[in-house]
Design a protein around this motif. Structure first.
Motif, PDB file in Angstrom:
ATOM      1  N   VAL A 151       0.814  -1.215   0.000  1.00  9.36           N
ATOM      2  CA  VAL A 151       0.000   0.000   0.000  1.00  9.36           C
ATOM      3  C   VAL A 151       0.850   1.268   0.000  1.00  9.36           C
ATOM      4  CG1 VAL A 151      -1.717   1.324   1.301  1.00  9.36           C
ATOM      5  CG2 VAL A 151      -1.923  -1.168   1.140  1.00  9.36           C
ATOM      6  N   LEU A 152       1.850   1.317   0.859  1.00 14.86           N
ATOM      7  CA  LEU A 152       2.620   2.542   1.068  1.00 14.86           C
ATOM      8  C   LEU A 152       3.919   2.589   0.274  1.00 14.86           C
ATOM      9  CD1 LEU A 152       2.097   2.959   4.923  1.00 14.86           C
ATOM     10  CD2 LEU A 152       0.749   3.918   3.056  1.00 14.86           C
ATOM     11  N   GLY A 153       4.330   1.442  -0.284  1.00 14.12           N
ATOM     12  CA  GLY A 153       5.515   1.418  -1.135  1.00 14.12           C
ATOM     13  C   GLY A 153       6.768   0.939  -0.429  1.00 14.12           C
ATOM     14  N   THR A 154       7.688   0.418  -1.235  1.00 10.52           N
ATOM     15  CA  THR A 154       8.994  -0.008  -0.721  1.00 10.52           C
ATOM     16  C   THR A 154      10.010   1.124  -0.892  1.00 10.52           C
ATOM     17  OG1 THR A 154       9.366  -1.018  -2.902  1.00 10.52           O
ATOM     18  CG2 THR A 154       8.683  -2.477  -1.119  1.00 10.52           C
ATOM     19  N   PRO A 155      11.023   1.173  -0.044  1.00  5.31           N
ATOM     20  CA  PRO A 155      12.055   2.196  -0.196  1.00  5.31           C
ATOM     21  C   PRO A 155      12.760   2.059  -1.544  1.00  5.31           C
ATOM     22  CG  PRO A 155      12.199   1.148   1.968  1.00  5.31           C
ATOM     23  CD  PRO A 155      11.233   0.335   1.160  1.00  5.31           C
ATOM     24  N   GLU A 156      13.263   3.150  -2.039  1.00  9.28           N
ATOM     25  CA  GLU A 156      13.979   3.153  -3.316  1.00  9.28           C
ATOM     26  C   GLU A 156      15.139   2.156  -3.268  1.00  9.28           C
ATOM     27  OE1 GLU A 156      14.392   4.289  -7.233  1.00  9.28           O
ATOM     28  OE2 GLU A 156      12.873   5.023  -5.808  1.00  9.28           O
ATOM     29  N   GLY A 157      15.187   1.296  -4.274  1.00 15.00           N
ATOM     30  CA  GLY A 157      16.267   0.329  -4.360  1.00 15.00           C
ATOM     31  C   GLY A 157      16.085  -0.921  -3.519  1.00 15.00           C
ATOM     32  N   GLU A 158      14.997  -1.003  -2.807  1.00 15.37           N
ATOM     33  CA  GLU A 158      14.744  -2.150  -1.935  1.00 15.37           C
ATOM     34  C   GLU A 158      13.654  -3.015  -2.533  1.00 15.37           C
ATOM     35  OE1 GLU A 158      15.498  -4.257   1.731  1.00 15.37           O
ATOM     36  OE2 GLU A 158      16.446  -2.424   0.996  1.00 15.37           O
ATOM     37  N   TYR A 159      13.886  -4.320  -2.589  1.00 18.13           N
ATOM     38  CA  TYR A 159      12.789  -5.180  -2.994  1.00 18.13           C
ATOM     39  C   TYR A 159      12.541  -6.262  -1.967  1.00 18.13           C
ATOM     40  CZ  TYR A 159      16.866  -7.229  -5.527  1.00 18.13           C
ATOM     41  OH  TYR A 159      18.100  -7.691  -5.900  1.00 18.13           O
ATOM     42  N   VAL A 160      11.304  -6.737  -1.990  1.00 21.09           N
ATOM     43  CA  VAL A 160      10.828  -7.688  -0.998  1.00 21.09           C
ATOM     44  C   VAL A 160      10.215  -8.874  -1.732  1.00 21.09           C
ATOM     45  CG1 VAL A 160      10.443  -5.932   0.765  1.00 21.09           C
ATOM     46  CG2 VAL A 160       8.592  -6.503  -0.810  1.00 21.09           C
ATOM     47  N   SER A 161       9.895  -9.918  -0.998  1.00 20.70           N
ATOM     48  CA  SER A 161       9.346 -11.128  -1.600  1.00 20.70           C
ATOM     49  C   SER A 161       7.841 -11.202  -1.400  1.00 20.70           C
ATOM     50  CB  SER A 161      10.004 -12.372  -1.002  1.00 20.70           C
ATOM     51  OG  SER A 161      11.401 -12.342  -1.187  1.00 20.70           O
ATOM     52  N   MET A 162       7.122 -11.395  -2.506  1.00 20.16           N
ATOM     53  CA  MET A 162       5.679 -11.592  -2.481  1.00 20.16           C
ATOM     54  C   MET A 162       5.341 -12.719  -3.450  1.00 20.16           C
ATOM     55  SD  MET A 162       4.313  -7.608  -2.607  1.00 20.16           S
ATOM     56  CE  MET A 162       2.589  -8.081  -2.819  1.00 20.16           C
ATOM     57  N   ALA A 163       4.427 -13.597  -3.048  1.00 16.96           N
ATOM     58  CA  ALA A 163       3.921 -14.619  -3.962  1.00 16.96           C
ATOM     59  C   ALA A 163       2.771 -14.007  -4.754  1.00 16.96           C
ATOM     60  CB  ALA A 163       3.462 -15.852  -3.197  1.00 16.96           C
ATOM     61  N   VAL A 164       2.963 -13.925  -6.067  1.00 18.27           N
ATOM     62  CA  VAL A 164       2.013 -13.229  -6.947  1.00 18.27           C
ATOM     63  C   VAL A 164       1.754 -14.100  -8.180  1.00 18.27           C
ATOM     64  CG1 VAL A 164       2.869 -10.988  -6.135  1.00 18.27           C
ATOM     65  CG2 VAL A 164       3.823 -11.996  -8.221  1.00 18.27           C
ATOM     66  N   PRO A 165       0.715 -13.789  -8.946  1.00 18.39           N
ATOM     67  CA  PRO A 165       0.466 -14.568 -10.157  1.00 18.39           C
ATOM     68  C   PRO A 165       1.650 -14.486 -11.121  1.00 18.39           C
ATOM     69  CG  PRO A 165      -1.452 -13.248  -9.591  1.00 18.39           C
ATOM     70  CD  PRO A 165      -0.341 -12.781  -8.704  1.00 18.39           C
ATOM     71  N   SER A 166       2.169 -15.635 -11.509  1.00 17.72           N
ATOM     72  CA  SER A 166       3.289 -15.639 -12.436  1.00 17.72           C
ATOM     73  C   SER A 166       2.859 -15.072 -13.783  1.00 17.72           C
ATOM     74  CB  SER A 166       3.821 -17.062 -12.620  1.00 17.72           C
ATOM     75  OG  SER A 166       4.826 -17.083 -13.608  1.00 17.72           O
ATOM     76  N   ASP A 167       3.722 -14.234 -14.356  1.00 20.39           N
ATOM     77  CA  ASP A 167       3.454 -13.662 -15.678  1.00 20.39           C
ATOM     78  C   ASP A 167       4.469 -14.148 -16.705  1.00 20.39           C
ATOM     79  OD1 ASP A 167       5.729 -12.377 -14.864  1.00 20.39           O
ATOM     80  OD2 ASP A 167       4.972 -10.345 -15.189  1.00 20.39           O
ATOM     81  N   GLY A 168       5.191 -15.223 -16.361  1.00 17.76           N
ATOM     82  CA  GLY A 168       6.226 -15.737 -17.242  1.00 17.76           C
ATOM     83  C   GLY A 168       7.612 -15.221 -16.922  1.00 17.76           C
ATOM     84  N   SER A 169       7.718 -14.298 -15.977  1.00 14.77           N
ATOM     85  CA  SER A 169       9.031 -13.768 -15.602  1.00 14.77           C
ATOM     86  C   SER A 169       9.944 -14.894 -15.132  1.00 14.77           C
ATOM     87  CB  SER A 169       8.886 -12.730 -14.486  1.00 14.77           C
ATOM     88  OG  SER A 169       8.217 -11.573 -14.946  1.00 14.77           O
ATOM     89  N   TYR A 170      11.213 -14.785 -15.516  1.00  8.34           N
ATOM     90  CA  TYR A 170      12.241 -15.762 -15.170  1.00  8.34           C
ATOM     91  C   TYR A 170      11.873 -17.177 -15.628  1.00  8.34           C
ATOM     92  CZ  TYR A 170      14.139 -11.855 -12.624  1.00  8.34           C
ATOM     93  OH  TYR A 170      14.653 -10.617 -12.313  1.00  8.34           O
ATOM     94  N   ASP A 171      11.107 -17.221 -16.740  1.00 10.62           N
ATOM     95  CA  ASP A 171      10.725 -18.490 -17.371  1.00 10.62           C
ATOM     96  C   ASP A 171       9.899 -19.395 -16.467  1.00 10.62           C
ATOM     97  OD1 ASP A 171      12.042 -17.857 -19.790  1.00 10.62           O
ATOM     98  OD2 ASP A 171      13.960 -18.522 -18.955  1.00 10.62           O
ATOM     99  N   ILE A 172       9.211 -18.794 -15.508  1.00 12.18           N
ATOM    100  CA  ILE A 172       8.250 -19.545 -14.699  1.00 12.18           C
ATOM    101  C   ILE A 172       6.899 -19.440 -15.395  1.00 12.18           C
ATOM    102  CG2 ILE A 172       7.099 -19.727 -12.467  1.00 12.18           C
ATOM    103  CD1 ILE A 172      10.112 -20.462 -12.465  1.00 12.18           C
ATOM    104  N   PRO A 173       6.318 -20.565 -15.820  1.00  5.94           N
ATOM    105  CA  PRO A 173       5.071 -20.501 -16.589  1.00  5.94           C
ATOM    106  C   PRO A 173       3.950 -19.808 -15.828  1.00  5.94           C
ATOM    107  CG  PRO A 173       6.061 -22.683 -16.762  1.00  5.94           C
ATOM    108  CD  PRO A 173       6.835 -21.940 -15.705  1.00  5.94           C
ATOM    109  N   GLU A 174       3.051 -19.200 -16.570  1.00 10.76           N
ATOM    110  CA  GLU A 174       1.862 -18.586 -15.978  1.00 10.76           C
ATOM    111  C   GLU A 174       0.960 -19.669 -15.382  1.00 10.76           C
ATOM    112  OE1 GLU A 174      -0.151 -15.895 -18.590  1.00 10.76           O
ATOM    113  OE2 GLU A 174       1.711 -15.174 -19.484  1.00 10.76           O
ATOM    114  N   GLY A 175       0.052 -19.222 -14.500  1.00 12.08           N
ATOM    115  CA  GLY A 175      -0.945 -20.145 -13.971  1.00 12.08           C
ATOM    116  C   GLY A 175      -0.694 -20.619 -12.564  1.00 12.08           C
ATOM    117  N   VAL A 176       0.363 -20.124 -11.911  1.00 10.53           N
ATOM    118  CA  VAL A 176       0.603 -20.443 -10.506  1.00 10.53           C
ATOM    119  C   VAL A 176       0.862 -19.147  -9.746  1.00 10.53           C
ATOM    120  CG1 VAL A 176       1.551 -22.737 -10.979  1.00 10.53           C
ATOM    121  CG2 VAL A 176       3.103 -20.768 -10.855  1.00 10.53           C
ATOM    122  N   ILE A 177       0.763 -19.233  -8.423  1.00 16.78           N
ATOM    123  CA  ILE A 177       1.120 -18.115  -7.551  1.00 16.78           C
ATOM    124  C   ILE A 177       2.541 -18.390  -7.072  1.00 16.78           C
ATOM    125  CG2 ILE A 177       0.520 -16.790  -5.502  1.00 16.78           C
ATOM    126  CD1 ILE A 177      -1.632 -16.669  -7.648  1.00 16.78           C
TER     127      ILE A 177
END
Length: 367
Positions: free
Chosen positions: A294-320
């Motif tokens: 909701v409020l955003g991550t700090p600049e340059g910081e990333y966190v882990s979230m399980a989200v619907p795969s969109d094919g990124s990193y060759d992970i097929p769509e259709g899973v969380i």
């Protein structure tokens, strides 16, 4: 106020008139904050009388999740036979006298609980018991998340943000999403922030630094023993110097062995020690997940979230699937372009394959 106190106050006002102006300014600022107060958000918590929720609800009510100027209305969902215990939770929330807690709705009716929901935190799920096959667990949860997904689809706001916590969280999230087709798929997420926080904690402990000095660890895949805690792109600040986690730890055998298994099996270790599953740390991770979304991550910081795969990193769509993400303006974005080693690729594929098997088994239960 006594007569003497009144005289002292008058004398102080005469001697220090500027302080009166300051008090007036502060008073005006308070009034401005009150007049600009945001409309209350409706937050559904399922399994609301359980251990995780018992730790979570006060954090939501005191502003840890949405900030100090956001009123909340809690919608608490439980199965009917647990409603007496839920009433005890409600009484404690009332007794907590939280200024941001505008109202509480306690119910066993999913259509009441999810009505006009802005956020839905699905904590409740059927727990795995001794001797239970994974297919049996998926079958039990398929029915729960079918009902909740349908209720979300029917009565929640179409902008509702959903976080699934109850295990198997990734596949339960997929089921809820499946039965709420009118809600954008990207609004459904599952909790791997607890694993992310655990990974940061282990690195900090190994190096003797604060967790605030550990950045950009990644949890790939499923919230299960196949998850892959990845330190290959993270960094840490030690004695004021920025280093890669790999260089700072200087022990790849540990980072590709005991570190991974410790994070993967941390939940089981807590159960063995405490005789109960993670509650306090899970509640904290839920707050972290929603707050950053909701409020955003700090600049340059990333966190882990399980989200619907969109094919990124060759992970097929259709899973969380858990990815590294950044968040801004209420939306998350999967971090792109990270280097994936052969070792990492093997771990990422293995956890995807488990998710694909879970998906197949869960959907078969619904036929």
């Amino acid at each position: 106020m006594t007569t003497t106190q009144k005289r002292i106050r008058v004398l102080h006002q005469q001697l220090y008139p500027e302080s009166n102006s300051l008090n007036q300014i502060q008073h005006n600022q308070t009034l401005a904050r009150m007049s600009n107060r945001k409309e209350a958000v409706r937050v559904v918590v399922t399994g609301a009388a359980g251990q995780i929720s018992y730790s979570l609800l006060p954090l939501i009510a005191n502003g840890a999740m949405f900030g100090p100027d956001q009123d909340v209305i809690l919608h608490l969902l439980e199965v009917e036979f647990v409603l007496p215990a839920l009433q005890g939770v409600v009484m404690e929330l009332e007794d907590g006298s939280y200024p941001l807690l505008k109202d509480i709705v306690a119910t066993s009716d999913a259509n009441v609980a999810f009505k006009d929901a802005d956020f839905a935190i699905l904590v409740g799920a059927f727990p795995r018991k001794d001797g239970m096959e994974r297919a049996d667990l998926l079958s039990k949860n398929a029915g729960i998340f079918k009902v909740q997904g349908q209720a979300l689809d029917k009565v929640a706001k179409k902008s509702v943000k959903v976080l699934v916590v109850g295990n198997p969280a990734n596949t339960n999230c997929l089921l809820a999403q499946h039965f709420a087709p009118s809600i954008p798929k990207e609004n459904f997420t599952a909790l791997t922030r607890l694993d992310h926080n655990r990974a940061k904690g282990q690195v900090a402990k190994k190096l003797g630094v604060s967790v605030r000095d550990v950045h950009n660890v990644i949890i790939w895949g499923n919230h299960s023993s196949t998850q892959y805690p990845d330190t290959t792109v993270g960094h840490v600040v030690v004695n004021g110097e920025k280093k890669s986690i790999r260089d700072a730890v200087n022990d790849n055998k540990y980072l590709e062995g005991d570190f991974i298994s410790t994070v993967q099996k941390r939940g089981a270790a807590i159960i063995a020690a405490r005789k109960f599953s993670s509650a306090m740390s899970a509640a904290n991770a839920i707050v972290d997940h929603i707050r950053d979304w909701v409020l955003g991550t700090p600049e340059g910081e990333y966190v882990s979230m399980a989200v619907p795969s969109d094919g990124s990193y060759d992970i097929p769509e259709g899973v969380i699937y858990s990815y590294p993400v950044t968040c801004k303006n209420g939306k998350y974005t999967i971090v792109q372009g990270l280097t994936v080693s052969e070792f990492s690729r093997g771990k990422m594929v293995a956890t995807y394959e488990e998710l694909a098997d879970e998906k197949k088994a869960a959907l078969e239960q619904l036929q």
